[in-house]
Design an enzyme around this catalytic site. Structure first.
Site, PDB file in Angstrom:
ATOM      1  N   SER A 221     -15.717  34.920   6.555  1.00  0.00           N
ATOM      2  CA  SER A 221     -15.763  35.020   5.104  1.00  0.00           C
ATOM      3  C   SER A 221     -14.816  33.982   4.514  1.00  0.00           C
ATOM      4  O   SER A 221     -13.786  33.664   5.103  1.00  0.00           O
ATOM      5  CB  SER A 221     -15.331  36.419   4.675  1.00  0.00           C
TER       6      SER A 221
ATOM      7  N   GLU B  96     -28.766  39.113   9.771  1.00  0.00           N
ATOM      8  CA  GLU B  96     -29.105  39.339   8.360  1.00  0.00           C
ATOM      9  C   GLU B  96     -30.152  38.328   7.901  1.00  0.00           C
ATOM     10  O   GLU B  96     -31.085  38.659   7.169  1.00  0.00           O
ATOM     11  CB  GLU B  96     -27.853  39.225   7.496  1.00  0.00           C
TER      12      GLU B  96
ATOM     13  N   HIS C 268     -34.736  60.087  11.769  1.00  0.00           N
ATOM     14  CA  HIS C 268     -34.163  60.179  10.404  1.00  0.00           C
ATOM     15  C   HIS C 268     -32.770  59.558  10.369  1.00  0.00           C
ATOM     16  O   HIS C 268     -31.943  59.938   9.544  1.00  0.00           O
ATOM     17  CB  HIS C 268     -34.080  61.631   9.930  1.00  0.00           C
TER      18      HIS C 268
ATOM     19  N   LYS D  68     -12.939  38.983   8.524  1.00  0.00           N
ATOM     20  CA  LYS D  68     -14.372  39.231   8.662  1.00  0.00           C
ATOM     21  C   LYS D  68     -15.026  38.424   9.767  1.00  0.00           C
ATOM     22  O   LYS D  68     -14.675  37.291  10.049  1.00  0.00           O
ATOM     23  CB  LYS D  68     -15.085  38.904   7.351  1.00  0.00           C
TER      24      LYS D  68
END
Ligand code: ARG
Length: 422
Positions: A277, A290, A156, A283
């Site tokens: 970024s 992704e 979970h 970043k």
């Protein structure tokens, strides 16, 4: 340009129709397999005396030249000729004259395109199997390197029990192993010769399909010509196996994205495999992971697309089936690129064993072990579960760790506690 099928037509084809029906922009990718199939076919035609040996030799010579021209970028493909098959046959006839027109004896584009696609997929599946094997190796090497690294295991997405990082990584090894089995199994059904089915009803010529199968290294030949030209279940199977593989790669990517988040800090991705970024200078984003997760959606979409194309088709060949190629090509490219980039990235990632260990120490991950310990000392499991639950609650309320609890237990024991369960 006169169409190879132009005999019964009074008018030429509208440009808009030529553009609409052409598959050349994508099926050009099959050229190598198209030529290999034609070479085997023409050898068989000569062996069976369906065409003269001297014509067969001219055709073989012409096909060889076309192959070299394509390889060296000298071949001029034309959209007006619909697809890769027509382009090659047209060029052959221009090169060697009337003998070129004999290549297509006892053959249709319907069995030709089924053959090309099977030859293509056979090669690509072998390549994908190798890539999966390489990625599995990387997982094993990483697991070996971190054989003592303890981390939290989750259910979970809540900390559950301590596990080894190796245990976690090798779970993906097993998934990839089953993926391999699925591709190997799919390969058996891809590896069937459809040539000889012609348009749908076979041919009146005395062809030798087993000979063609031997030349093209197919272990078996299709049994029913209508089936052979009109099903693409081998494509559906391939994209299904690819979808399951992508689901596995996507889950792994998702986990690494989480581990890479600084609130976890379990892993640091190599600079060379991350991106920055355009606005936020600090970043360092896990875009490779992704995109692997995102590209999974493409492959699932490809599966839905081929299933939908096929679902309402009457036997035998329908032009709808030309829509099979882009989903297959896109799936092959996507799967290969994801496997490749993950295999390159993984060995360069730095696993932070300390952060994993520290995280495993917080959150009562050994509660199950404590309950089991009590059971081994004679307590029924449900009671042990409840006692341990109470200990956890006691620790949470007093902001104590399970380790602190055992030291306060020892203190209590020294001052004469109830020893019934010891
Ligand atoms: N380009 C076609 C395809 O990919 C080849 C087969 C065409 N056959 C036909 N009867 N029009 O499916």
């Amino acid at each position: 340009m006169k169409k190879l099928w132009g005999g019964r037509f009074k008018e030429g084809t509208e440009k808009v129709v030529e553009d609409f029906t052409s598959s050349l922009s994508f099926d050009v990718r099959l050229w190598k397999y198209d030529i290999a199939g034609s070479v085997a076919h023409v050898k068989m035609l000569a062996k069976q005396k369906i065409i003269l040996r001297k014509d067969a030799e001219l055709i073989l010579q012409g096909l060889q030249e076309i192959k070299e021209e394509i390889q060296t970028g000298r071949f001029r493909f034309s959209d007006k000729l619909e697809d890769v098959h027509m382009n090659i046959e047209h060029a052959l006839t221009r090169k060697i004259g009337a003998a070129g027109g004999k290549l297509h004896t006892a053959r249709s584009r319907n069995d030709q395109v089924a053959l090309d696609l099977r030859l293509f997929l056979r090669d690509e599946i072998s390549g994908i199997l190798k890539l999966i094997g390489k990625f599995q190796k990387v997982l094993v090497t990483t697991a070996e390197k971190h054989i003592d690294t303890v981390m939290p295991g989750y259910t979970h997405f809540q900390k559950a029990q301590p596990v080894l990082l190796a245990h976690h990584l090798l779970a993906y090894y097993e998934m990839l192993d089953r993926d391999m089995q699925r591709f190997e199994d799919c390969l058996k059904r891809v590896n069937v010769l459809p040539l000889g089915s012609a348009a749908l009803a076979g041919t009146t010529f005395p062809i030798d399909r087993k000979y063609v199968a031997r030349l093209l290294k197919f272990p078996s030949i299709s049994e029913n010509s209508m089936d052979a030209v009109s099903d693409r279940d081998f494509v559906i199977e391939f994209i299904s196996a690819s979808s399951i593989l992508m689901a596995h790669l996507s889950r792994l990517s998702e986990e690494i994205i989480i581990w890479n988040n600084d609130q976890f800090g379990f892993i640091e991705l190599p600079d060379a495999f991350t991106t920055g970024s355009s606005i936020m200078p600090q970043k360092k984003n896990p875009d490779v992971l992704e995109l692997t997760r995102g590209k999974t959606g493409r492959v699932f979409g490809n599966l839905m697309s081929i299933l939908t194309v096929m679902k309402g088709l009457p036997l035998a060949y329908n032009r709808d089936m030309q829509e099979d190629k882009e989903p297959v090509f896109d799936t092959v490219d996507t799967v290969k690129s994801c496997l490749l980039v993950l295999t390159e990235m993984f060995p360069k990632a730095r696993f932070n064993s300390k952060a994993m260990q520290q995280s495993a120490e917080k959150g009562f991950l050994t509660a199950t072990d404590l309950a089991e310990y009590l059971v081994k000392k004679g307590m029924p499991f449900r009671e042990a579960h409840s006692v341990t639950g109470a200990i956890v609650k006691y620790c949470i309320d007093g902001d104590r760790a399970m380790g602190d609890f055992s030291s306060c237990l020892r203190q209590e024991r020294r001052s004469g506690p109830d020893r019934a369960h010891d």
